[in-house]
Enzyme design. Structure first.
Site, PDB file in Angstrom:
ATOM      1  N   GLU A 190      44.742  44.357  94.014  1.00 49.48           N
ATOM      2  CA  GLU A 190      44.192  45.097  92.488  1.00 49.48           C
ATOM      3  C   GLU A 190      45.307  44.327  91.342  1.00 49.48           C
ATOM      4  O   GLU A 190      46.475  45.508  92.079  1.00 49.48           O
ATOM      5  CB  GLU A 190      43.495  45.919  93.070  1.00 49.48           C
ATOM      6  CG  GLU A 190      43.426  46.766  91.678  1.00 49.48           C
ATOM      7  CD  GLU A 190      42.703  49.115  91.685  1.00 49.48           C
ATOM      8  OE1 GLU A 190      41.985  48.645  92.675  1.00 49.48           O
ATOM      9  OE2 GLU A 190      43.187  49.353  91.163  1.00 49.48           O
ATOM     10  N   GLU A 195      46.698  51.767  82.465  1.00 49.15           N
ATOM     11  CA  GLU A 195      46.338  52.673  82.599  1.00 49.15           C
ATOM     12  C   GLU A 195      46.606  53.864  82.014  1.00 49.15           C
ATOM     13  O   GLU A 195      48.058  53.778  81.806  1.00 49.15           O
ATOM     14  CB  GLU A 195      45.912  53.014  84.318  1.00 49.15           C
ATOM     15  CG  GLU A 195      45.181  52.193  85.067  1.00 49.15           C
ATOM     16  CD  GLU A 195      45.490  52.792  86.594  1.00 49.15           C
ATOM     17  OE1 GLU A 195      43.981  53.323  87.152  1.00 49.15           O
ATOM     18  OE2 GLU A 195      45.982  52.522  87.347  1.00 49.15           O
TER      19      GLU A 195
END
Length: 515
Positions: A190, A195
């Site tokens: 991933e 974020e």
């Protein structure tokens, strides 16, 4: 607002004409060969480029400027589920125009406080049913992805956006593998481009760039860096550009062109392909945009829970662009941009496989990489190290305060035990279970974190009370019952016969795997 302009080439035709003059015996020839024609320049762009390559060598291969009046279904699809994202998040994702829409040349993703139900499985689960309502959430939001619409291996992936804020807000711009060639998450990797959680709460102003990889839970690992925008700027106050450049063996993170972090292949791995140094980040990935609410990470930053008064919140995206390196499309190398002022994150090395003719799992203490665990449907299975006296000294003592429980030694990573011959251990029964007449023991070995293989139950006779007994179990017999010896993480599982365990006290020592 930043807008992308495609370059055009003006085709010019310059014709030089010569006027005819006479007299004085002069003869001015008008030769057609003297007419100069400037041919249009040859377009030497690689076929996949949408514009001429930049000075760096990157060229645009995909973009969404969100300039229409609707989300482009040829570029994005909506995921629709209420699974909590695997992080105990509070939202249900849907395709409602109340939660995601295009307006004013922007994509808007909005999280709203409202109870909702929906599918309790992720969209890619083979049992996924869009009509399922077994999942629930207390917020609605949107999660868009380019899977099977835009999928790439290597390139520069860039977004300009303004982030939401408030306790419980969790916007993300990230990538997942399109085909899970190395196995389920995080075996196939991933890539988190951006974020942020709880912006403006207690002055929170970090953004994060992270990789996830390693082994199945709990052997999964991650590594990344946090970043503050210079000038005490908060990402929720204005638009900023977030990007990664991903090439073979290397991934770099950027904010507003500032290269702030780098990770390399010697700091990531997947236990599904330990012999491949670039795995799992050598496959095709797709883009994801979403706004989650709450969950394990936001609850551990600045505050706990969700501040309902902060919602609704919007994640506003100006554009998303994908570039690839014309220097080498296959590896993505040759177009790196850096100012040399960045953090090199060393990542995590894979756990070292056991070596030698013997793997000592327990010999008076639990030896790394193994740990003791237990499970019971009720009551408990308790473990402690005690002094058994005599020749044994410290041993492991297991007490069953249940009729349905197991105790086991387990590692976070799987290991290849196919060159080994036996699993051996010494065992003494201090207390028999309640029904001593039907007492027995059950042993097994598992590969829980790699597709769930198991040897199944391997029955053992209950030894005489207060007598040390040596057991030697052929690994091949466990393989014949279903164990995959190449990926064992749980080589020792022990219990009295199921349903007849209460009160049993066992002691174990010299637990090892031998060649």
């Amino acid at each position: 607002m930043s807008r992308f302009l495609f370059r055009t080439t003006t085709l010019a035709l310059a014709i030089a004409a010569t006027a005819c003059g006479g007299g004085g015996g002069s003869n001015n020839n008008n030769n057609d060969d003297d007419i100069g024609v400037v041919e249009p320049p040859v377009d030497e762009r690689p076929e996949r480029c949408l514009e001429d390559p930049m000075n760096s060598g990157y060229c645009l291969v995909w973009a969404d400027e969100f300039s229409g009046d609707a989300i482009d279904s040829e570029k994005w699809s909506h995921e629709k589920n209420c699974t909590g994202g695997g992080n105990n998040e509070a939202q249900c994702y849907n395709d409602s125009a109340d939660n995601s829409w295009v307006a004013d040349d922007m994509l808007h993703i909005k999280a709203v406080r409202e109870d909702a139900t929906g599918p309790g499985m992720v969209d890619d689960d083979p049992n996924y049913d869009p009509e399922d309502t077994s999942g629930s959430g207390t917020y609605t939001s949107a999660r868009l992805r380019t899977k099977n619409l835009g999928d790439w291996k290597y390139g520069r992936f860039e977004m300009r956006a303004k982030l939401p804020f408030g306790q419980g807000s969790w916007p993300a711009f990230w990538m997942l593998p399109t085909e899970w060639n190395y196995g389920g998450w995080p075996l196939s990797g991933e890539i988190d481009i951006l974020e942020a959680v709880n912006l403006k709460v207690g002055g929170e102003d970090h953004i994060h760039g992270t990789l996830h990889y390693g082994d199945n839970w709990p052997g999964n690992v991650y590594s990344g860096e946090a970043y503050r925008i210079p000038g005490d700027l908060n990402p929720a106050d204005d638009f900023h550009t977030y990007a990664v450049e991903w090439e073979e063996g290397e991934i770099r993170w950027y904010v507003d062109g500032d290269h702030y972090a780098i990770q390399k292949a010697d700091g990531w791995y997947t236990t599904a392909a330990l012999d491949n140094p670039n795995a799992p980040f050598d496959q095709t990935f797709h883009l994801i945009l979403n706004l989650a609410v709450g969950g394990d990470w936001p609850s551990n930053v600045n505050d706990t829970g969700i501040d309902e008064s902060a919602f609704p919140q919007e994640f506003i995206i100006d554009y998303v662009r994908v570039y690839q390196c014309t220097e080498d499309f296959e590896t993505g190398k040759g177009c790196a941009s850096t100012d040399g002022d960045f953090v090199y994150n060393e990542g995590t090395q894979p756990p070292q496989a056991p070596e030698g003719d013997e793997i000592a799992i327990f010999d008076g203490e639990v030896n790394a990489p193994y740990q003791w665990y237990s499970w019971s449907s009720f009551g408990s299975v308790d473990f402690e190290v005690v002094d058994a006296g005599g020749d044994y000294g410290d041993v492991g003592q297991i007490t069953y305060n249940t009729d349905e429980g197991i105790g086991f030694f387990q590692s976070e990573a799987t290991y290849d035990l196919s060159d080994y011959t036996y699993i051996e251990f010494d065992l003494r029964v201090l207390e028999e279970p309640a029904d001593a007449g039907s007492a027995g023991l059950t042993f097994r070995a598992d590969c829980i974190f790699n597709n769930g293989c198991t040897s199944g139950d391997y029955p053992l006779d209950m030894p005489a009370l207060d007598q040390w007994t040596h057991f030697q179990i052929p690994l091949m017999e466990l393989v014949n019952q279903g164990l995959n010896a190449e990926s064992v993480d749980t080589p020792f599982v022990i219990s009295p016969t199921w349903g007849n365990q209460m009160g049993a006290v066992l002691q174990v020592d010299n637990v090892r795997v031998v060649k």
